[in-house]
Every structure is written in C-alpha cells, then in structure tokens.
Write a protein that holds these residues in place. Structure first.
Motif, PDB file in Angstrom:
ATOM      1  N   UNK A  38      39.981   8.613  -7.943  1.00 41.04           N
ATOM      2  CA  UNK A  38      39.042   9.338  -7.071  1.00 41.04           C
ATOM      3  C   UNK A  38      39.381   9.503  -5.830  1.00 41.04           C
ATOM      4  N   UNK A  39      40.075   8.674  -5.092  1.00 37.46           N
ATOM      5  CA  UNK A  39      40.052   8.821  -3.520  1.00 37.46           C
ATOM      6  C   UNK A  39      41.056   9.813  -3.627  1.00 37.46           C
ATOM      7  N   UNK A  44      42.062  14.851  -1.110  1.00 41.08           N
ATOM      8  CA  UNK A  44      43.174  15.961  -1.256  1.00 41.08           C
ATOM      9  C   UNK A  44      42.431  16.967  -1.558  1.00 41.08           C
ATOM     10  N   UNK A  45      41.767  17.285  -2.795  1.00 43.31           N
ATOM     11  CA  UNK A  45      41.351  18.582  -3.362  1.00 43.31           C
ATOM     12  C   UNK A  45      39.979  18.987  -2.783  1.00 43.31           C
ATOM     13  N   UNK A  46      38.826  17.982  -2.704  1.00 41.95           N
ATOM     14  CA  UNK A  46      37.625  18.297  -2.494  1.00 41.95           C
ATOM     15  C   UNK A  46      37.681  18.572  -0.900  1.00 41.95           C
ATOM     16  N   UNK A  47      38.331  17.797  -0.136  1.00 43.34           N
ATOM     17  CA  UNK A  47      38.273  17.722   1.544  1.00 43.34           C
ATOM     18  C   UNK A  47      39.073  18.989   1.716  1.00 43.34           C
ATOM     19  N   UNK A  48      40.174  19.368   0.823  1.00 43.32           N
ATOM     20  CA  UNK A  48      40.990  20.677   1.065  1.00 43.32           C
ATOM     21  C   UNK A  48      40.091  21.718   0.808  1.00 43.32           C
ATOM     22  N   UNK A  49      39.178  21.689  -0.104  1.00 44.59           N
ATOM     23  CA  UNK A  49      38.338  22.937  -0.325  1.00 44.59           C
ATOM     24  C   UNK A  49      37.361  23.154   0.861  1.00 44.59           C
ATOM     25  N   UNK A  50      36.790  22.215   1.370  1.00 42.09           N
ATOM     26  CA  UNK A  50      35.957  22.017   2.637  1.00 42.09           C
ATOM     27  C   UNK A  50      36.670  22.693   3.734  1.00 42.09           C
ATOM     28  N   UNK A  98      34.759   8.211   0.967  1.00 40.42           N
ATOM     29  CA  UNK A  98      36.051   8.642   0.933  1.00 40.42           C
ATOM     30  C   UNK A  98      36.154   9.850   1.750  1.00 40.42           C
ATOM     31  N   UNK A  99      35.107  10.942   1.563  1.00 37.82           N
ATOM     32  CA  UNK A  99      35.016  12.097   2.129  1.00 37.82           C
ATOM     33  C   UNK A  99      35.015  12.029   3.702  1.00 37.82           C
ATOM     34  N   UNK A 103      36.949  13.526   6.669  1.00 43.06           N
ATOM     35  CA  UNK A 103      36.414  14.745   7.376  1.00 43.06           C
ATOM     36  C   UNK A 103      35.851  14.480   8.573  1.00 43.06           C
ATOM     37  N   UNK A 104      35.501  13.244   8.976  1.00 49.88           N
ATOM     38  CA  UNK A 104      34.937  12.575  10.095  1.00 49.88           C
ATOM     39  C   UNK A 104      33.461  13.353  10.303  1.00 49.88           C
ATOM     40  N   UNK A 105      32.717  13.338   9.359  1.00 51.70           N
ATOM     41  CA  UNK A 105      31.423  14.055   9.491  1.00 51.70           C
ATOM     42  C   UNK A 105      30.430  13.237   8.317  1.00 51.70           C
ATOM     43  N   UNK A 106      29.180  13.364   8.466  1.00 47.48           N
ATOM     44  CA  UNK A 106      28.302  12.810   7.516  1.00 47.48           C
ATOM     45  C   UNK A 106      28.463  13.549   6.104  1.00 47.48           C
TER      46      UNK A 106
END
Length: 265
Positions: A38-39, A44-50, A98-99, A103-106
């Motif tokens: 999951x991490x 990698x993938x979710x934060x990358x898409x954001x 993890x996100x 990302x350093x945001x809520x």
C-alpha cells in the motif's frame, strides 16, 4: 481556493484539480498495481497522479488547500484509515498518513461511492433533492444515502452499502463474505460469469458470435447479445433486473427516498 479530488480504482487512479465551485482546472490518470504494498501504491502512483494533475492545472502543490480521496472499502474517516478494501486486500492501512507524508498537505478519505453521492448532492442529479439513495453499478455495486440534504454514513462510516443487501440467501459467495448479495448477483463480473456458463452449455450461440469465445464473454458482450435478441443473454439481463429491483424495493421500504439514482461506468 483549489482542491484535489482523487478516485482510486482497481487498475487506475484519477486525480482532478478543482475550485470550490467545482470548475475543473486540471486532470491526470495513472496506472496502479493493486498487488503492490500500500505505501508504494499511495506514495508513488496516487501522489504521482496528484502532482501531475496540479501541473496540468498550471499550479504548484503549495497552492492546493486539501486532497479529498474516494476509495472502495470500509473507511475510518476520522483516522484516515482504510479498515478493509476487498479490491486491494488492504487491512487497516493509514492511507491519509502515507499521502500526507508524501504531499505535505491534509488528506481526507471517504468511500468512493459515498464520494460519488456527495458529488450528485452538490453538483448533479441530487442537487434539488432533500433525500435520495445512490447505486453505482460496475465491477462492484456501491451506494450512498442522503437524508435531509446530508450524507448518512451510520455509526461506523459503513452506511449505504446497498450492494450488500441480501436478495438470495442461497446465492453465490460475495467478496464481503456473505452469500447472495446484490453485488454477487448483478455486478459486471457476475453478469459475465452467467454469460460464460450459458455459452458453455450451448445455450447462447448469439453471445458466442458477439464475444468470439467463451473466455471473452463479459457483461458488455452479454448486453450486446441481448440487444441483438439472443434469448440466453436476454434471460440473464432479466434476472439482473429482478435482483436490482428487489434491492431497490428494500431501499425504498427502509428509507422512503424521493429518488433512487443509478449510475456507474
């Protein structure tokens, strides 16, 4: 103020940057490997898409106030934890943590179809309704409930799981562990399996012509064969309609909503 909305699916993650009026500013989609830990998937993938969506919007991460993420499963919103997701086989995963580290945001979590329900409430077919129930049909069947213009989640943030209404106690095993849920009988995989079983018995020649082979039969090919008049395919859709009708009747009898919204992809 700009925010990011995220939809985490079984094979892809989509991220969209919007203003508070719902205007789309940028969008990105990434492939995910749901068998990854999951991490890694999240950072990698979710934060990358954001990050890609923010870039498409011509913005920087520091200009984003918050991230709202919908994902399939049982979610502890207060703690930002995915208690259990059958799609990913996740148990007690600290998704928000993890996100936020990456990302350093809520980051705020909500079940994916409850997120869809909120969207309909504020921007879609539910914006003029006081109460409604939502069904989202696809790989699974999810739902959400709005009463008095508020999303109702119940005591454990699990309210609205209409896909797990039992309509046949002797029916097939569902991913939730129950038997005969509407999801186990009327979601896309169940429709495809019913088509394959009919074709294997020699009952659906039209379905074979549409799909090309038994293994290639899916819910979409069953629908196409039914439109072309294949009796077995039509019988499958009639059963699916009956199962969905029983579930909808249960929702109406319990909640008495103004409307039932049916969507999906």
């Amino acid at each position: 103020m700009q925010v990011v909305g995220v939809d985490l699916g079984g094979t892809h993650v989509a991220a969209a940057v919007m203003d508070v009026q719902g205007k789309l500013l940028g969008r990105a989609e990434e492939f995910i490997n749901r068998h990854e830990v999951p991490k890694v998937t999240l950072q990698r993938d979710v934060a990358g898409a954001i990050r890609n969506a923010v870039h498409q919007a011509g913005l920087e991460l520091k200009q984003i106030s918050t991230v709202g993420m919908g994902l399939p499963g049982n979610i502890d919103r207060a703690r930002g934890i995915c208690r259990y997701s059958p799609n990913f086989r996740w148990h007690d995963v600290p998704v928000a943590q993890f996100l936020e580290e990456s990302l350093d945001m809520p980051v705020h979590l909500l079940n994916d179809v409850r997120s869809h329900t909120l969207g309909e409430l504020h921007f879609g077919a539910g914006k003029d309704l006081n109460s409604f129930a939502m069904l989202a049909l696809g790989t699974g069947i999810g739902g959400g409930v709005v009463l008095d213009r508020r999303l109702r989640e119940g005591a454990h943030s699990a309210g609205g799981e209409v896909g797990h209404i039992t309509v046949d106690p002797n029916g097939p095993l569902c991913g939730c562990g129950n038997h005969g849920c509407i999801e186990a009988l009327a979601a896309a995989p169940a429709i495809g399996r019913a088509g394959q079983e009919a074709a294997a018995k020699g009952e659906a020649p039209g379905l074979i012509r549409v799909a090309g082979s038994i293994d290639a039969i899916t819910a979409a090919t069953v629908a196409e064969a039914a439109e072309h008049g294949d009796p077995a395919a039509r019988a499958i859709w009639e059963k699916v309609g009956r199962w969905l009708g029983l579930a909808i009747c249960a929702i109406i009898g319990t909640l008495d909503p103004e409307k039932i919204l049916v969507g999906g992809k």
